[in-house]
Structure formats: C-alpha cells, structure tokens
Design a protein around this motif. Sequence first.
Motif, PDB file in Angstrom:
ATOM      1  N   ASN A 180       0.933  -1.197   0.103  1.00 16.70           N
ATOM      2  CA  ASN A 180       0.009   0.061  -0.037  1.00 16.70           C
ATOM      3  C   ASN A 180       1.037   1.332  -0.064  1.00 16.70           C
ATOM      4  OD1 ASN A 180       0.926   0.140   2.614  1.00 16.70           O
ATOM      5  ND2 ASN A 180      -0.844  -0.813   3.492  1.00 16.70           N
ATOM      6  N   ASP A 181       0.205   2.380   0.154  1.00 18.26           N
ATOM      7  CA  ASP A 181       1.152   3.620   0.072  1.00 18.26           C
ATOM      8  C   ASP A 181       2.156   3.598   1.015  1.00 18.26           C
ATOM      9  OD1 ASP A 181      -0.493   4.319  -2.009  1.00 18.26           O
ATOM     10  OD2 ASP A 181      -1.749   5.691  -0.852  1.00 18.26           O
ATOM     11  N   ALA A 182       1.950   3.140   2.220  1.00 15.50           N
ATOM     12  CA  ALA A 182       2.909   3.241   3.483  1.00 15.50           C
ATOM     13  C   ALA A 182       4.014   2.303   3.321  1.00 15.50           C
ATOM     14  CB  ALA A 182       2.077   3.076   4.820  1.00 15.50           C
ATOM     15  N   THR A 183       3.859   1.161   2.502  1.00 19.21           N
ATOM     16  CA  THR A 183       4.633  -0.086   2.677  1.00 19.21           C
ATOM     17  C   THR A 183       5.309  -0.134   1.295  1.00 19.21           C
ATOM     18  OG1 THR A 183       2.996  -1.679   1.947  1.00 19.21           O
ATOM     19  CG2 THR A 183       3.443  -1.365   4.318  1.00 19.21           C
ATOM     20  N   ALA A 184       4.943   0.610   0.363  1.00 16.32           N
ATOM     21  CA  ALA A 184       5.381   0.566  -1.294  1.00 16.32           C
ATOM     22  C   ALA A 184       6.844   0.496  -1.139  1.00 16.32           C
ATOM     23  CB  ALA A 184       4.643   1.642  -2.293  1.00 16.32           C
ATOM     24  N   PRO A 185       7.456   1.622  -0.316  1.00 11.41           N
ATOM     25  CA  PRO A 185       9.161   1.504  -0.643  1.00 11.41           C
ATOM     26  C   PRO A 185       9.703   0.548  -0.114  1.00 11.41           C
ATOM     27  CG  PRO A 185       8.149   3.687   0.268  1.00 11.41           C
ATOM     28  CD  PRO A 185       6.983   2.656   0.247  1.00 11.41           C
ATOM     29  N   GLN A 186       9.586  -0.120   1.045  1.00 12.00           N
ATOM     30  CA  GLN A 186      10.025  -1.248   1.562  1.00 12.00           C
ATOM     31  C   GLN A 186       9.675  -2.495   0.590  1.00 12.00           C
ATOM     32  OE1 GLN A 186       7.885   0.782   3.098  1.00 12.00           O
ATOM     33  NE2 GLN A 186       9.212   1.321   4.951  1.00 12.00           N
ATOM     34  N   VAL A 187       8.332  -2.773   0.120  1.00 12.86           N
ATOM     35  CA  VAL A 187       8.336  -3.699  -0.391  1.00 12.86           C
ATOM     36  C   VAL A 187       8.930  -3.875  -1.991  1.00 12.86           C
ATOM     37  CG1 VAL A 187       6.319  -5.061  -1.696  1.00 12.86           C
ATOM     38  CG2 VAL A 187       5.876  -4.148   0.247  1.00 12.86           C
ATOM     39  N   LEU A 188       9.167  -2.474  -2.545  1.00  9.94           N
ATOM     40  CA  LEU A 188       9.868  -2.346  -3.727  1.00  9.94           C
ATOM     41  C   LEU A 188      11.211  -2.797  -3.800  1.00  9.94           C
ATOM     42  CD1 LEU A 188      10.179  -1.451  -6.727  1.00  9.94           C
ATOM     43  CD2 LEU A 188      10.681   0.869  -5.930  1.00  9.94           C
TER      44      LEU A 188
ATOM     45  N   GLY B  50      -2.502  -2.621  -5.910  1.00  5.98           N
ATOM     46  CA  GLY B  50      -2.380  -3.615  -4.779  1.00  5.98           C
ATOM     47  C   GLY B  50      -0.976  -3.738  -4.425  1.00  5.98           C
ATOM     48  N   GLY B  51       0.055  -3.536  -5.365  1.00  7.18           N
ATOM     49  CA  GLY B  51       1.409  -4.271  -4.928  1.00  7.18           C
ATOM     50  C   GLY B  51       2.379  -4.158  -6.357  1.00  7.18           C
ATOM     51  N   PHE B  52       3.249  -5.175  -6.296  1.00  4.43           N
ATOM     52  CA  PHE B  52       4.461  -5.283  -7.435  1.00  4.43           C
ATOM     53  C   PHE B  52       4.463  -6.633  -7.951  1.00  4.43           C
ATOM     54  CE2 PHE B  52       5.758  -1.723  -4.761  1.00  4.43           C
ATOM     55  CZ  PHE B  52       5.820  -0.690  -5.720  1.00  4.43           C
ATOM     56  N   SER B  53       4.504  -6.997  -9.170  1.00  4.05           N
ATOM     57  CA  SER B  53       4.786  -8.273  -9.872  1.00  4.05           C
ATOM     58  C   SER B  53       6.165  -8.554 -10.420  1.00  4.05           C
ATOM     59  CB  SER B  53       3.668  -8.464 -10.865  1.00  4.05           C
ATOM     60  OG  SER B  53       2.456  -8.767 -10.292  1.00  4.05           O
TER      61      SER B  53
END
Length: 471
Positions: A234-242, A310-313
Amino acid sequence: MARLTAAVSTGRHLMGTDIYVKHESRWVAASGRLLGSVMLAVLAGGAVAQQPEQSSAAGLDLPANLEIFGKLDPNVRKPTAIVNEHVITGTDVDQRVALILAANNTTKLPQAELDRLKLQVLRQLIDETLQIQEAKTADITITRDELQQSYDRIAQNFNRTPAQMAGFLRDAGSSERSLKRQIEGELAWQRYLRRKVEPSVNIGEAEVKAILDRLEAAKGTEEYNLREIYLSANDATAPQVLARAKQIIAEIQKAQQPFGFFARQYSEASTRGVDGDLGWVRAAQLPTELAASVQQMQPGQVAGPIPIPGGFSIIALADKRQVLTADPRDARLSLKQLTLKFPPGLAEAQAAAKAAAFGKALSAIQGCGTVAKVAATIGAEVVDNDAIRVRDLPPQLAEIMLQLQVGQATPPFGSREDGVRALVLCGRDDPKGGQLPSSEQVENQLQQQRVNLRSQQKLRDLRRDAVVEYR
C-alpha cells in the motif's frame, strides 16, 4: 536411449492438447503418476487467467484506530502441532524441509528463508493430514503395498534401488517415512476426489461448444507461458516492498535456484503453490501493466518489479507461441552429439587449442554418415539422440538448430570443465498444423478444472473446521 549431455531443459508434461490444459506436480511426480497438485487452465476467451489475490478488509468490522494488546506475533509458530489429535512433530517438519531442499539441489538457506520455509511446510503438513483424515471418513485407505509400489517407482526414476533411495534420503536429512507420508496424502486425496467430487461435476454441451468456438476465433493469437511473484503493498509499505522485490530479482538473476523456488518462498498470489505458474495466457487476459511488459520479453527473461494495483509483480516468460498454429520449435530432431572431454587441470591455452582443433574437424563432416569417422580422428565420443524437440534445447542452441540443414553441425560449445561439444542434425520431423481438440477432450479437461476448484473449496472447509493446537 542415451540423452543429450548438453544442458537440455526439462519441458512440462502437457496432457492431450496442450493449448489449454496444463498439469503441474510436485517433485514426487517423478514416479510417472500424478502425485502432485493439479491445475488446469482453459485458455479460451471466457477463461480468465489467475490474478494475484489482494488482501482486503471489506466485510470486517474493524475500528478506525485500533490498538494491539499484548506481544503475540501470529507469524511465529513452533514447528509442532496437533491436528484433530494427529501429532506433527518438529522432526516431521525438518525431514520434509530436507526433502524439499534435496529436490532443489540446495543444502543451505539463509536462516530467515529457512524459517519461512518451515512455516510453509508446517501448513502443508497440516493440509496433508486433513486430506488423509477426510479420505478415511470415506473409507479410503492407502495400503502399505500401494505406498511401496509408488516409492519404488520414484526410486527407479532417480536411477536408484529402493534401498539406495532410502540412503539418499537419510543423507539429505530426510527419511523414507517422510516421502511415503507425502505419497499417501497425494494418493488419498486424488482417490477421494474421484469418489466424492467427480461424480457431481457435470459439463454441458453448450459449454464445450462455446470453448471450441472461442479457440477457433483465437487461432493465431500469441500467448505466453508465464510465472509470477506477487508482493502486496500500500502507500505506506510500497518503498519497503519495492526494495524487497529488487532483492528477490537480484537473487533470481544469480540463477542458483529456479524461479519457482522464489515464487514458493515469497509470492502472495494463489499461484505460489504451483511455483508461480500462470499457465498459457494471452496479453488481453493480463493487467495492462503486465501485458505491456510481456509483449516486449523473450523466453527466459525476467521483468520487474512492475507496479500493479495492490502491489508489485515479478514475471518470468517461460515460452510463447500462437494458438492452434504449428510452431517450428515443436519439430522433433534426430541428432548426433560429439563430445571431446578435457583432462583435469588442462591449461587455458591447451583447452583453447583443443577446442580450435575440434571446430576445424567439424568442417569435415559431410552428413551424419561421416560423424563417427571424423570423431575418431580427434578422439571424440558420439551419442545418438532421436525425437528431441527444438523447444527443449537451451535457447541459444534452439535458434541455431532451426537454421541448420540436415547433415550440418552446430558451432562448438561447452566449457573447460565439461569439454567441448557439437550437435549434428540428422533429420527433422516438422510439426503439423494446430487442430482443435475434440469435444470429449474439452469436456474431460473442463471436468478436471471444476474438480480442482471444488478440491480447494473442500480443503478450505476442512481447515475451518479443524482443531489445530500448536505446541
């Protein structure tokens, strides 16, 4: 029959007309029987490719500003559980983990990945236990003789006797008992589905005709065999997930493990259970962001991280083809392989000289009838191979083979450690034009798809009703 000793990738076994059906099995399917989970994808216009499952709180009555009381981490599980009074021990988990690592030719994982794998294995063992228990309620029991027969076939496929297979498992940290337990779960559940689920699945003639019509309309359309890793954000976790997605891609590019290994470990999509395999899909069936990337990719490439809702693929393109159209890569080849091995410790200059002499000798080949004579002059070994599909060769060799005429040889290839090789084309059987499957084939495949969906639903019900106590 001798196999090519070159690095030939193993193609998946596609049942019937592989335009729209795919079977995926875990590694124990080496027994020659379907022992793994099965997923069928109908690639007609009405069938939709599996999309990543996105978590949603819709339907839950959650406070806007919630506070967590206590320090319980629900992701921490000790590798021991009691499932409806059946005990799963830490040893059971460790031996199954060892089984998976041995199947992936892996001896050691980073501790964080090992912990995740143990949790995944514990979930699998719980599901396996529930399946065996449910099968027994239908008076389905797998006998010792049946288990031993399947075990023996697996050992044979690994070119081992049953005793040697047991030793191999022990050396890997697993056991004969662990493998047989997995076999029992697979066989019991498949038998349960045949007895309790398949009889209630009905396929109408109109459905079959509609699929055949859509396949005919899609003839010539390009489709892609894809694998995915989906990471929610989500907007908050996007940098870490990326950042995590980029780390995963870096590990994939090291080529120390297959893509499916990372899909099982990290993907949050429903396809994680089948190594991230989306099957054969067309660009129109994919989200716009993925379709744009896939159409620019070549088989073997990995793309990502791709931002999607919803995220990244992360996606890998295993292959591509055209619906109901003959593909030159399906041609079956008759080959002769020449191999010149290098002595251990051979200096680089000497290896280069031998490779040059090998390449010069290849120019003297005038058809397959002269291969043995030419090989004898340079001390090379010759192996015959028939019915090798072009698509099962490494991409570099496949492209070369498509350009060769009968009697011609590839350029030399190999390494200082493995020696130098070349393939000589002795014959080629070109594929016939694609044909529509029969109505019976479509009906059977639709039935399997419905059975698998009901299987998933039944397993969810069993999980919901189970009494599971973690220790």
